[in-house]
Design a protein around this motif. Structure first.
Motif, mmCIF file in Angstrom:
data_model
loop_
_atom_site.group_PDB
_atom_site.id
_atom_site.type_symbol
_atom_site.label_atom_id
_atom_site.label_comp_id
_atom_site.label_asym_id
_atom_site.label_seq_id
_atom_site.Cartn_x
_atom_site.Cartn_y
_atom_site.Cartn_z
ATOM 1 N N ALA A 1 -32.185 30.217 57.933
ATOM 2 C CA ALA A 1 -33.043 31.319 57.468
ATOM 3 C C ALA A 1 -32.816 31.638 55.995
ATOM 4 N N LEU A 2 -33.903 32.076 55.359
ATOM 5 C CA LEU A 2 -33.782 32.692 54.037
ATOM 6 C C LEU A 2 -33.612 34.187 54.270
ATOM 7 N N LEU A 3 -32.572 34.768 53.697
ATOM 8 C CA LEU A 3 -32.393 36.216 53.772
ATOM 9 C C LEU A 3 -32.777 36.799 52.414
ATOM 10 N N ILE A 4 -33.548 37.874 52.437
ATOM 11 C CA ILE A 4 -33.898 38.564 51.189
ATOM 12 C C ILE A 4 -33.500 40.024 51.388
ATOM 13 N N GLY A 5 -32.850 40.615 50.406
ATOM 14 C CA GLY A 5 -32.449 41.997 50.645
ATOM 15 C C GLY A 5 -32.076 42.761 49.404
ATOM 16 N N SER A 6 -31.750 43.995 49.636
ATOM 17 C CA SER A 6 -31.125 44.869 48.652
ATOM 18 C C SER A 6 -30.750 46.147 49.418
ATOM 19 N N HIS A 7 -30.373 47.193 48.691
ATOM 20 C CA HIS A 7 -29.808 48.345 49.413
ATOM 21 C C HIS A 7 -30.723 49.557 49.472
ATOM 22 N N LEU A 8 -30.546 50.330 50.566
ATOM 23 C CA LEU A 8 -31.337 51.539 50.798
ATOM 24 C C LEU A 8 -30.724 52.770 50.133
ATOM 25 N N ASP A 9 -29.410 52.744 49.962
ATOM 26 C CA ASP A 9 -28.744 53.941 49.435
ATOM 27 C C ASP A 9 -28.851 53.962 47.912
ATOM 28 N N THR A 10 -28.459 55.077 47.326
ATOM 29 C CA THR A 10 -28.418 55.120 45.871
ATOM 30 C C THR A 10 -27.352 56.112 45.424
ATOM 31 N N VAL A 11 -27.195 56.274 44.104
ATOM 32 C CA VAL A 11 -26.140 57.160 43.612
ATOM 33 C C VAL A 11 -26.656 58.596 43.566
ATOM 34 N N VAL A 12 -25.770 59.516 43.259
ATOM 35 C CA VAL A 12 -26.168 60.921 43.120
ATOM 36 C C VAL A 12 -26.973 61.045 41.823
ATOM 37 N N ASP A 13 -28.027 61.845 41.841
ATOM 38 C CA ASP A 13 -28.864 62.061 40.653
ATOM 39 C C ASP A 13 -29.442 60.739 40.135
ATOM 40 N N TRP B 1 -29.812 29.723 55.084
ATOM 41 C CA TRP B 1 -30.096 28.766 54.009
ATOM 42 C C TRP B 1 -29.684 29.330 52.648
ATOM 43 N N GLY B 2 -29.975 30.614 52.456
ATOM 44 C CA GLY B 2 -29.647 31.228 51.171
ATOM 45 C C GLY B 2 -30.019 32.702 51.190
ATOM 46 N N TYR B 3 -29.601 33.388 50.136
ATOM 47 C CA TYR B 3 -29.895 34.818 50.006
ATOM 48 C C TYR B 3 -30.508 35.064 48.635
ATOM 49 N N VAL B 4 -31.605 35.830 48.634
ATOM 50 C CA VAL B 4 -32.294 36.148 47.376
ATOM 51 C C VAL B 4 -32.407 37.668 47.245
ATOM 52 N N GLU B 5 -32.203 38.158 46.029
ATOM 53 C CA GLU B 5 -32.308 39.603 45.806
ATOM 54 C C GLU B 5 -33.078 39.868 44.519
ATOM 55 N N VAL B 6 -34.040 40.762 44.613
ATOM 56 C CA VAL B 6 -34.738 41.273 43.425
ATOM 57 C C VAL B 6 -34.111 42.625 43.114
ATOM 58 N N HIS B 7 -33.852 42.887 41.834
ATOM 59 C CA HIS B 7 -33.212 44.154 41.482
ATOM 60 C C HIS B 7 -33.635 44.593 40.094
ATOM 61 N N ILE B 8 -33.751 45.869 39.898
ATOM 62 C CA ILE B 8 -33.975 46.420 38.558
ATOM 63 C C ILE B 8 -32.805 45.962 37.667
ATOM 64 N N GLU B 9 -33.120 45.588 36.430
ATOM 65 C CA GLU B 9 -32.062 45.024 35.566
ATOM 66 C C GLU B 9 -30.938 46.037 35.301
ATOM 67 N N GLN B 10 -31.289 47.275 35.091
ATOM 68 C CA GLN B 10 -30.318 48.342 34.792
ATOM 69 C C GLN B 10 -29.692 48.172 33.416
ATOM 70 N N GLY B 11 -30.303 47.374 32.565
ATOM 71 C CA GLY B 11 -29.832 47.172 31.208
ATOM 72 C C GLY B 11 -31.044 46.880 30.330
ATOM 73 N N PRO B 12 -30.831 46.693 29.024
ATOM 74 C CA PRO B 12 -31.962 46.633 28.087
ATOM 75 C C PRO B 12 -32.455 45.241 27.700
ATOM 76 N N VAL B 13 -31.863 44.177 28.284
ATOM 77 C CA VAL B 13 -32.117 42.822 27.757
ATOM 78 C C VAL B 13 -33.581 42.381 27.938
ATOM 79 N N LEU B 14 -34.119 42.543 29.141
ATOM 80 C CA LEU B 14 -35.488 42.059 29.382
ATOM 81 C C LEU B 14 -36.495 42.821 28.526
ATOM 82 N N GLU B 15 -36.262 44.102 28.354
ATOM 83 C CA GLU B 15 -37.166 44.889 27.521
ATOM 84 C C GLU B 15 -37.140 44.352 26.083
ATOM 85 N N ARG B 16 -35.929 44.020 25.630
ATOM 86 C CA ARG B 16 -35.802 43.485 24.265
ATOM 87 C C ARG B 16 -36.527 42.146 24.136
ATOM 88 N N PHE B 17 -36.446 41.304 25.185
ATOM 89 C CA PHE B 17 -37.123 40.001 25.154
ATOM 90 C C PHE B 17 -38.639 40.133 25.391
#
Ligand code: GLV
Ligand code: MN
Ligand code: MN
Length: 396
Positions: free
Chosen positions: A33-45, A147-163
């Protein structure tokens, strides 16, 4: 999400650690199987994209396949997993969800208590999830079935915006250590104890924290002399080491009382695991020296460790092609190369790398801001991420 899962007739369940699963078997239910995921929880504020973006983009890609009649054509099973706890906010231990699936969560984690003294297993029970040592061990997936694990995630940093790119491919994730430091001194009256006679854990903690900052800003200065690590390691630390004290509490916390105790957290990250260990060694050595000098006691508890993770080269190249396909579908064409970047933030992919090869796509965010209500991702970039997962699934 439940409605979408039902709409697509996904097999859906919530496991004993609170992970939410949705699975489609595809044409060959016996394939890995291909597993795709990320998390439901988040930090305070927090903002609303950290974690949830990865789940929504995966579920929406499956929904698009369902609506075009392609879901049944998948050559292998695809399972989307929304992990219950990645951030470790409540129990200060990360990857509670993905760690269980990957089989790296020790049973002792169930006894971990929150600030009010409530154990994880009791909190789960309150939420109708009965987990025992035995049921926890059964949550681990068989590596030969994945088979593998794939995750999409917000970058949380400025690199892609700069590019100027909406998506990037992650080549690796920094390792991390989290500590809980407790400094104990002599509680007393703020007006009566002369400065020279104090054993003040607050001022000791201030010195300890500044020492951490200095070491992490100039690791070459602290580590090269003692020969704790080689030149390459020091070089890698100089460009990737980051250290943070994000939480501090004092007892009894009153303006006219010299505190009896100060507790704070330390978060240390680096691309090089040997270097991170060298930092830990040097930091602890200096911390105990400072506590001795100030006649306070200090206790350093290692709450969490995760080694740096390299993403799988082939999976990364497939994700890169998927990102190109997404841009083509959206705009017709795209200039230049999809950026390849390292992740300083931790992700469920770190835990899942113990189970299978992992790959990640990052999504551009405004100003590189995350772990803040200011976190923002353009609608079009959410669309690009979902289209990339769709393209990836179509070629699976
Ligand atoms: C997860 O958000 C982390 O702390 O890197
Ligand atoms: Mn986060
Ligand atoms: Mn996250």
């Amino acid at each position: 999400m439940r409605q979408w899962q039902d709409f697509m007739n996904l097999e859906r369940w919530v496991d004993e650690m609170g992970n939410v699963h949705g699975r489609v078997e595809g044409a060959n239910a016996d394939a890995e199987a291909l597993l795709i995921g990320s998390h439901l929880d988040t930090v305070v504020d927090a903002g609303m994209f950290d974690g949830s973006l990865g789940i929504i983009s995966a579920v929406s890609a499956l929904k698009a396949m369902h609506m075009t009649g392609k879901l049944g054509q998948l050559r292998r099973p695809v399972e989307v997993i929304a992990f219950s706890d990645e951030e470790g906010v409540r129990f200060q231990t990360t990857f509670l969800g993905s760690g269980a699936i990957a089989g790296i969560l020790p049973a002792t984690a169930l006894k971990t208590t929150d600030k009010r003294g409530m154990a994880l297993e009791d909190v789960l029970k309150e939420n109708s999830l009965e987990v025992t040592e035995e049921s926890l061990s059964k949550l681990k997936y068989d590596p030969t079935s994945v088979w593998g694990y794939v995750e999409v995630h917000i970058e949380q940093g400025p690199v892609l915006e700069r590019f100027g790119y909406p998506l990037g491919v992650v080549k690796g994730i920094a390792g991390q250590t989290r500590l809980k430091v407790t400094v104990r001194g002599s509680q007393g009256h703020a007006g009566t104890v002369p400065m020279s006679m104090r054993q003040d854990p607050m001022t000791a903690a201030a010195e300890l924290i500044l020492t951490l900052e200095s070491l992490c800003k100039n690791p070459e200065e602290y580590l090269s002399d003692g020969g704790q690590c080689g030149d390459d390691t020091v070089k890698s630390l100089s460009s990737s080491l980051v250290c943070t004290v994000g939480e501090i509490s004092t007892w009894p916390s009153a303006s006219n009382v010299i505190p009896g105790q100060v507790t704070y957290t330390v978060d240390i990250r680096a691309m090089d695991d040997t270097g991170r260990e060298a930092v830990m060694y040097e930091l602890s050595r200096r911390m105990y020296q400072i506590c001795d000098k100030r006649s306070v006691s200090c206790n350093i508890e290692r709450k969490h460790d995760a080694g740096a993770v390299a993403c799988d080269a082939e999976l990364s190249s497939q994700l890169k092609s998927a990102a190109y396909s997404a841009f083509k579908r959206m705009e017709g064409d795209i200039q230049g190369e999809v950026p390849v970047l390292m992740s300083g933030a931790g992700h469920d992919a770190m835990a899942m790398s113990h189970l299978a090869k992992v790959g990640m796509l990052f999504v551009r965010c405004r100003g590189g801001i995350s772990h803040s209500p200011e976190e923002h991702v353009l609608d079009n970039d959410v669309w690009a991420a979902s289209l990339a997962i769709l393209s990836f699934l179509e070629t699976l």
